[in-house]
Design an enzyme around this catalytic site. Sequence first.
Site, mmCIF file in Angstrom:
data_model
loop_
_atom_site.group_PDB
_atom_site.id
_atom_site.type_symbol
_atom_site.label_atom_id
_atom_site.label_comp_id
_atom_site.label_asym_id
_atom_site.label_seq_id
_atom_site.Cartn_x
_atom_site.Cartn_y
_atom_site.Cartn_z
ATOM 1 N N TYR A 278 48.479 38.187 20.305
ATOM 2 C CA TYR A 278 48.159 39.464 19.380
ATOM 3 C C TYR A 278 46.968 39.681 18.195
ATOM 4 C CZ TYR A 278 47.410 44.861 18.791
ATOM 5 O OH TYR A 278 46.498 45.258 18.704
ATOM 6 N N HIS B 129 38.559 50.059 10.612
ATOM 7 C CA HIS B 129 39.559 51.211 10.417
ATOM 8 C C HIS B 129 39.532 51.673 9.151
ATOM 9 C CE1 HIS B 129 40.510 48.601 13.715
ATOM 10 N NE2 HIS B 129 42.271 48.700 14.259
ATOM 11 N N ASN C 50 48.430 47.576 9.942
ATOM 12 C CA ASN C 50 50.039 48.055 10.878
ATOM 13 C C ASN C 50 51.252 47.977 9.233
ATOM 14 O OD1 ASN C 50 51.127 48.031 13.310
ATOM 15 N ND2 ASN C 50 50.278 46.490 13.820
ATOM 16 N N TYR D 6 74.105 89.632 2.216
ATOM 17 C CA TYR D 6 73.662 88.120 3.463
ATOM 18 C C TYR D 6 72.906 87.005 2.587
ATOM 19 C CZ TYR D 6 75.360 89.047 8.075
ATOM 20 O OH TYR D 6 75.000 89.864 9.038
ATOM 21 N N ARG E 27 75.721 86.380 0.473
ATOM 22 C CA ARG E 27 76.893 85.559 0.551
ATOM 23 C C ARG E 27 77.041 85.008 1.436
ATOM 24 N NH1 ARG E 27 79.504 89.093 5.491
ATOM 25 N NH2 ARG E 27 77.556 90.622 4.736
ATOM 26 N N PHE F 17 56.196 49.918 14.465
ATOM 27 C CA PHE F 17 55.267 51.141 14.117
ATOM 28 C C PHE F 17 55.240 52.189 14.541
ATOM 29 C CE2 PHE F 17 52.822 48.335 17.531
ATOM 30 C CZ PHE F 17 53.163 50.061 18.948
ATOM 31 N N GLU G 269 46.734 53.258 23.679
ATOM 32 C CA GLU G 269 48.558 53.599 22.763
ATOM 33 C C GLU G 269 48.074 55.433 22.704
ATOM 34 O OE1 GLU G 269 45.801 52.844 19.157
ATOM 35 O OE2 GLU G 269 46.534 51.144 19.299
#
Length: 516
Positions: free
Chosen positions: A57, A87, A199, A284, A287, A333, A418
């Site tokens: 792959y 990409h 990646n 608060y 404190r 990834f 995916e």
Amino acid sequence: MTDTPTLHRLIPGEVPLSVWRAVYFGDGVTLDPSAEPRVDAAAAAIAAIIGKGEPVYGVNTGFGKLASVRIDAADLKTLQRNIVLSHAAGVGEPLPAPVVRLIMALKLSSLAQGASGVRWETLVHLAACLDRGLIPVIPGQGSVGASGDLAPLAHMTAALMGVGAFLIDGKPVDAALALGESGLQPLELGPKEGLALLNGTQVSTALALAGLFEAERVFQAALITGALSVDAAKGSDGPFDPRIHLLRRHRGQIDVADSLRALLAGSAIRASHLDDHGRVQDPYCLRCQPQVMGAILDLLRQAASTLADEANGVSDNPLVFTDTGEVISGGNFHAEPVAFAADMLALALCEIGSLAERRVAMLVDPALSGLPAFLTPRPGLNSGFMIPQVTAAALVSENKQMAHPASVDSIPTSANQEDHVSMAAHGARRLTAMARNAASVVGIEYLAAAQGIGFHAPLATSAPLAAAIGLLRAEVPPLADDRHFAPDIAAATRMVASGRLAEAIGQDLLPPPVGS
């Protein structure tokens, strides 16, 4: 940035968080040459697999849903170039230069561990660009935080190849032109190298680390301004007694109480009402500072631990195991750990600002603080700190909206191949904006608390808190009559966000940096 940047040697897999912090704030890096044999061995393993013609792959197959498509040996370089160009589909404002520097350094460290199959000369090219100040222009939007931060890392890689642009002296310059002027040739990718560069979780991790480092500065400043508010309101340091916090056992709570106690030690204001004070218990926001800020500190430390592991890990896919010659596909990834860390940091930043704003609201209210209304000597004619408190409230509300967890969302991508993603990238990208908001809120408290302490003269605060006020007064005088307020807020906020306020106090009075 630091005035004199230091060059840190990256020993892959062993980089302390302090180095990543230094790189973000302006220091440089150099690769440890001991990594070269590991890198060469992984590249040789890829070459051997190609020689056998075995399908692997991303080496000789398509990507994502197209993984079943075999690619001829003659097209392997084209395959890697195509994945980068296809990409590089990000949108939005470019990521800040400090974040991109960190991305590049993280990618170097990951690839140098010898599990990605890239050539040593590819790492040398990336390191040379970083060393020469060539900062790829990376659009900030387009990653879902799984399959790696594909789109932003593609823009980084495209610039190394001479496509796209580098940021030089704050201006975008054509990538091929910038490389040539720096004496570098465009990178030509070998088998698997495009995929290895794309990646990984380096963008999400760099953004989360940036958020952590900025949050840390705001946190430290908020401890100081919180102590200033205690003295301004003539609050008690009894709630910071160590016996209280040892009983509850939380490390962060114990450390915060120690800091608050040290910051207030020696205050004549506190001494003036030890035995005669009408308020039995403080609100608060005064404190419960050890309990709230301590929980925040524990959260920062937990996020730091996760991000340190991620920064030192390998999030490429597939991975090369040179001892057996195998290339195995997995899911490193997937940025779920980073997404969770980013969500924790968002919660922490939200609460830092929320507690500080409540202290500002307390200080401007004479019924709670005992100080003049809105901290002005002549209320009515002057509005004093009325609207700065409103500004703080607006910023806190904005941070609450941004604090919604990103990690609970997922949209399937790549034709459902995916099918679960982390959304880590935008979960981390919001953090610097949230840190800016929180820094402004703490800056407003800084102004208000210093103003409040001024009303107690001639009684003096503690030496550390006097140093904090002195830093402020060097640029911002006390507020007598109303004046243009925005410059005062901007100056105080810079002192918070830059770390100058914490530096003026000294690290020995504050919890150590997270990850140290």
